[in-house]
Write a protein that holds these residues in place. Structure first.
Motif, PDB file in Angstrom:
ATOM      1  N   TYR A 344       0.857  -1.189   0.000  1.00  0.00           N
ATOM      2  CA  TYR A 344       0.000   0.000   0.000  1.00  0.00           C
ATOM      3  C   TYR A 344       0.893   1.238   0.000  1.00  0.00           C
ATOM      4  N   GLU A 345       0.765   2.027  -1.049  1.00  0.00           N
ATOM      5  CA  GLU A 345       1.559   3.248  -1.166  1.00  0.00           C
ATOM      6  C   GLU A 345       0.794   4.374  -0.467  1.00  0.00           C
ATOM      7  N   LYS A 346       1.287   4.774   0.689  1.00  0.00           N
ATOM      8  CA  LYS A 346       0.565   5.749   1.513  1.00  0.00           C
ATOM      9  C   LYS A 346       0.427   7.095   0.814  1.00  0.00           C
ATOM     10  N   LYS A 347       1.507   7.537   0.176  1.00  0.00           N
ATOM     11  CA  LYS A 347       1.468   8.845  -0.485  1.00  0.00           C
ATOM     12  C   LYS A 347       0.473   8.849  -1.636  1.00  0.00           C
ATOM     13  N   GLU A 348       0.479   7.779  -2.418  1.00  0.00           N
ATOM     14  CA  GLU A 348      -0.394   7.722  -3.599  1.00  0.00           C
ATOM     15  C   GLU A 348      -1.772   7.152  -3.281  1.00  0.00           C
ATOM     16  N   ARG A 349      -1.908   6.484  -2.136  1.00  0.00           N
ATOM     17  CA  ARG A 349      -3.165   5.868  -1.677  1.00  0.00           C
ATOM     18  C   ARG A 349      -3.681   4.802  -2.641  1.00  0.00           C
ATOM     19  N   ILE A 350      -2.760   4.027  -3.154  1.00  0.00           N
ATOM     20  CA  ILE A 350      -3.143   2.902  -4.011  1.00  0.00           C
ATOM     21  C   ILE A 350      -2.341   1.674  -3.588  1.00  0.00           C
ATOM     22  N   TYR A 351      -2.868   0.504  -3.980  1.00  0.00           N
ATOM     23  CA  TYR A 351      -2.155  -0.751  -3.753  1.00  0.00           C
ATOM     24  C   TYR A 351      -1.399  -1.099  -5.040  1.00  0.00           C
ATOM     25  N   THR A 352      -0.208  -1.651  -4.859  1.00  0.00           N
ATOM     26  CA  THR A 352       0.610  -1.962  -6.028  1.00  0.00           C
ATOM     27  C   THR A 352       1.229  -3.348  -5.927  1.00  0.00           C
ATOM     28  N   VAL A 353       1.418  -3.950  -7.094  1.00  0.00           N
ATOM     29  CA  VAL A 353       2.236  -5.155  -7.238  1.00  0.00           C
ATOM     30  C   VAL A 353       3.185  -4.862  -8.391  1.00  0.00           C
ATOM     31  N   PHE A 354       4.472  -4.731  -8.071  1.00  0.00           N
ATOM     32  CA  PHE A 354       5.451  -4.321  -9.072  1.00  0.00           C
ATOM     33  C   PHE A 354       6.321  -5.487  -9.508  1.00  0.00           C
ATOM     34  N   GLN A 355       7.011  -5.292 -10.599  1.00  0.00           N
ATOM     35  CA  GLN A 355       8.024  -6.209 -11.097  1.00  0.00           C
ATOM     36  C   GLN A 355       9.255  -5.382 -11.427  1.00  0.00           C
ATOM     37  N   LYS A 356      10.431  -5.877 -11.065  1.00  0.00           N
ATOM     38  CA  LYS A 356      11.643  -5.095 -11.264  1.00  0.00           C
ATOM     39  C   LYS A 356      12.478  -5.586 -12.439  1.00  0.00           C
ATOM     40  N   LYS A 357      12.698  -6.877 -12.526  1.00  0.00           N
ATOM     41  CA  LYS A 357      13.554  -7.426 -13.568  1.00  0.00           C
ATOM     42  C   LYS A 357      12.733  -8.192 -14.596  1.00  0.00           C
ATOM     43  N   GLY A 358      13.163  -8.086 -15.843  1.00  0.00           N
ATOM     44  CA  GLY A 358      12.503  -8.853 -16.890  1.00  0.00           C
ATOM     45  C   GLY A 358      12.832 -10.328 -16.758  1.00  0.00           C
ATOM     46  N   ILE A 359      11.879 -11.180 -17.106  1.00  0.00           N
ATOM     47  CA  ILE A 359      12.085 -12.624 -17.014  1.00  0.00           C
ATOM     48  C   ILE A 359      11.732 -13.273 -18.347  1.00  0.00           C
ATOM     49  N   HIS A 360      12.330 -14.425 -18.604  1.00  0.00           N
ATOM     50  CA  HIS A 360      12.060 -15.171 -19.829  1.00  0.00           C
ATOM     51  C   HIS A 360      10.798 -16.026 -19.645  1.00  0.00           C
ATOM     52  N   ASN A 361      10.217 -16.363 -20.754  1.00  0.00           N
ATOM     53  CA  ASN A 361       9.029 -17.220 -20.752  1.00  0.00           C
ATOM     54  C   ASN A 361       7.930 -16.637 -19.863  1.00  0.00           C
ATOM     55  N   ALA A 362       7.692 -15.333 -20.048  1.00  0.00           N
ATOM     56  CA  ALA A 362       6.699 -14.656 -19.210  1.00  0.00           C
ATOM     57  C   ALA A 362       5.304 -15.229 -19.398  1.00  0.00           C
ATOM     58  N   ALA A 363       4.991 -15.690 -20.615  1.00  0.00           N
ATOM     59  CA  ALA A 363       3.643 -16.197 -20.890  1.00  0.00           C
ATOM     60  C   ALA A 363       3.288 -17.348 -19.966  1.00  0.00           C
ATOM     61  N   LYS A 364       4.272 -18.201 -19.637  1.00  0.00           N
ATOM     62  CA  LYS A 364       4.003 -19.347 -18.762  1.00  0.00           C
ATOM     63  C   LYS A 364       3.532 -18.886 -17.392  1.00  0.00           C
ATOM     64  N   TYR A 365       4.106 -17.795 -16.887  1.00  0.00           N
ATOM     65  CA  TYR A 365       3.741 -17.308 -15.565  1.00  0.00           C
ATOM     66  C   TYR A 365       2.411 -16.557 -15.586  1.00  0.00           C
ATOM     67  N   LEU A 366       2.185 -15.796 -16.647  1.00  0.00           N
ATOM     68  CA  LEU A 366       0.951 -15.020 -16.720  1.00  0.00           C
ATOM     69  C   LEU A 366      -0.268 -15.917 -16.902  1.00  0.00           C
ATOM     70  N   ASP A 367      -0.096 -16.980 -17.664  1.00  0.00           N
ATOM     71  CA  ASP A 367      -1.199 -17.921 -17.908  1.00  0.00           C
ATOM     72  C   ASP A 367      -1.132 -19.060 -16.888  1.00  0.00           C
ATOM     73  N   SER A 368      -1.164 -18.664 -15.633  1.00  0.00           N
ATOM     74  CA  SER A 368      -1.021 -19.647 -14.550  1.00  0.00           C
ATOM     75  C   SER A 368      -2.130 -19.461 -13.523  1.00  0.00           C
ATOM     76  N   PRO A 369      -2.405 -20.487 -12.732  1.00  0.00           N
ATOM     77  CA  PRO A 369      -3.424 -20.358 -11.673  1.00  0.00           C
ATOM     78  C   PRO A 369      -3.083 -19.257 -10.681  1.00  0.00           C
ATOM     79  N   GLU A 370      -1.784 -19.065 -10.418  1.00  0.00           N
ATOM     80  CA  GLU A 370      -1.381 -18.040  -9.454  1.00  0.00           C
ATOM     81  C   GLU A 370      -1.780 -16.639  -9.934  1.00  0.00           C
TER      82      GLU A 370
END
Length: 470
Positions: A344-370
């Motif tokens: 929770y970003e107090k200054k911006e008053r929003i919730y965030t989920v960030f990613q910092k580093k690029g990863i290979h085979n991103a489609a496998k992770y995005l199309d996942s139950p998680e």
């Protein structure tokens, strides 16, 4: 949509033309230099130096050192002598005297007006030859002139000399300048023509006519660096409506867009919004971040997720780079739970989920139950879940995320992506069954010169931005 294009003058953007000219200024200068050098080379190749030997003679009566008493008669006699020097008879005698079959040198004799003086000139490509011909002409003219004038002779006033410098000096400065200007103008005209004919969205009117969908709002250019230090060091500060340095017009455009999306999605009970674009650097991450902030200002509970796993940018937009922070890839790889990656970003008053580093085979992770579980949790706890996806032309990740979304918008940067590709992307979104709200025109210049320079100057985004976004 029929892609046959009917060109209209309201599709022309002066700023796009100026930007293209400035961006290609080196090409224009190179064309001017090339034209300059081409003329110089051509003229130098064709240039043949010529040397002129000259003598001045006076017409006198034989046996007298003075000119004829009548100036008009003297002038007339001088004219006849000038014809003698230009005669073929004399040229044959000169050739014989020099031991040649013929001479190619030019012999000119002219009368100085109102005098009894004759100027004799011999022009040749060889300075020595010019001198020898003029000397021979002076020595042999008497054999020809005696047939015409037995009582007149010529007296040398100025002896001839061997010329040391060409008489036809190459003076091409004016031609070089004209050629340089013509070359620059031709290339500049071609750049302007290509800029005008490029099938991209350059104005709002052009967007309305060519884009296959609704235009939600036009977000103007906003300069990233507001200080001299920022410009010199290229700090590239993020443009967020929460910043006091951002212009009112930029903030209002973002808030209008958020209000329209809020009304649209509230009526349809939608929660998950995808913000995407066709190409890189169109500004989708900036727009997604600002939409989240604008919705939070309206009291909405917003979760902003960076699902661009190949080239994430939201952590840079918000300047959140904590070393101990968990990122989306940690959750998708089951190294962390939802609570670990949700901040929770107090200054911006929003919730965030960030990613910092690029990863290979991103489609496998995005199309996942998680990934599905994370979005479902957002649906239950939040008013809105905003997904910042990769550009649709770069990967199929955005299309994978569409099946988890309720709504989608396409970010279209001014004069950036071909209209046909943008319309194809909107058709792809519709074919998935997702509600396509429309296009957000981003980073647009106003055509009003004063307002544009005063409020909406170009803010330094480039195609090679390190963040991958504008």
């Amino acid at each position: 949509m029929n892609e046959a294009r009917e060109f209209k003058f309201d599709e022309i953007s002066v700023f796009c033309i100026i930007r293209d000219l400035l961006k290609n200024l080196w090409v224009i200068l190179l064309a001017a230099a090339a034209a300059w050098l081409a003329v110089t080379g051509m003229m130098s190749f064709r240039y043949v130096p010529e040397y002129t030997a000259q003598a001045t003679m006076a017409v006198n009566a034989k046996g007298s050192s003075s000119a004829y008493s009548s100036l008009s008669l003297t002038n007339q006699m001088a004219g006849v002598f000038s014809e003698v020097f230009d005669s073929n008879v004399l040229k044959k005698k000169i050739a014989k005297d020099l031991g040649e079959k013929s001479i190619d040198e030019s012999i000119r004799a002219s009368v100085i007006e109102e005098t009894n003086l004759i100027t004799l000139q011999v022009t040749s490509e060889n300075p020595r030859q010019a001198y020898m011909v003029i000397q021979s002409a002076i020595e042999n003219y008497g054999e020809v002139s005696d047939y015409l004038f037995s009582n007149a002779t010529l007296r040398i006033v100025q002896e001839p000399a061997v010329p040391y410098a060409p008489s036809n000096t190459m003076n091409i400065s004016r031609i070089q300048k004209i050629a340089g200007l013509f070359g620059a103008a031709a290339v500049a005209g071609a750049i302007v023509l290509l800029s005008v004919l490029r099938f991209t969205v350059k104005t709002r009117e052009g967007g309305k006519r060519s884009l296959d969908g609704r235009i939600l709002e036009v977000i103007p250019y906003e300069r990233k660096n507001k200080t001299v230090r920022g410009v010199l060091k290229k700090l590239n500060k993020s443009i967020l409506i929460s910043s006091a340095l951002v212009s009112m017009s930029f903030c209002e455009a973002v808030r209008k867009t958020a209000t329209r999306l809020d009304h649209h999605m509230q009526r349809r009970e939608q929660k998950v919004l995808i913000v995407t674009s066709v190409s890189e650097n169109e500004g989708k991450s900036s727009v997604a971040a600002n939409l989240a902030l604008a919705l939070a200002e309206k009291g909405r509970k917003v979760l902003l997720i960076d699902v661009d796993l190949k080239k994430p940018a939201l952590y840079k937009v918000f300047e959140k780079q904590q070393e101990n922070r968990k990122y989306l890839s940690d959750y998708l790889e089951k190294k962390a739970g939802v609570k670990d990656v949700l901040f929770y970003e107090k200054k911006e008053r929003i919730y965030t989920v960030f990613q910092k580093k690029g990863i290979h085979n991103a489609a496998k992770y995005l199309d996942s139950p998680e990934m599905g579980a994370l979005i479902d949790a957002g649906r239950k706890k939040m008013d809105y879940v905003i997904l910042d996806t990769p550009p649709m032309s770069v990967s199929s990740d955005a299309e994978l995320m569409l099946k988890m979304a309720d709504n989608a918008v396409l970010i279209v940067r001014q004069d950036w992506t071909d209209v046909r590709a943008t319309n194809d992307a909107s058709d792809t979104i519709r074919q998935t069954g997702v509600d396509f709200t429309g296009f957000i025109l981003n980073a647009f210049f106003r055509e009003n010169l004063w307002n544009s320079f005063r409020e909406h100057s170009y803010y330094g985004y480039s195609r090679n931005d390190d963040s991958g976004e504008v």
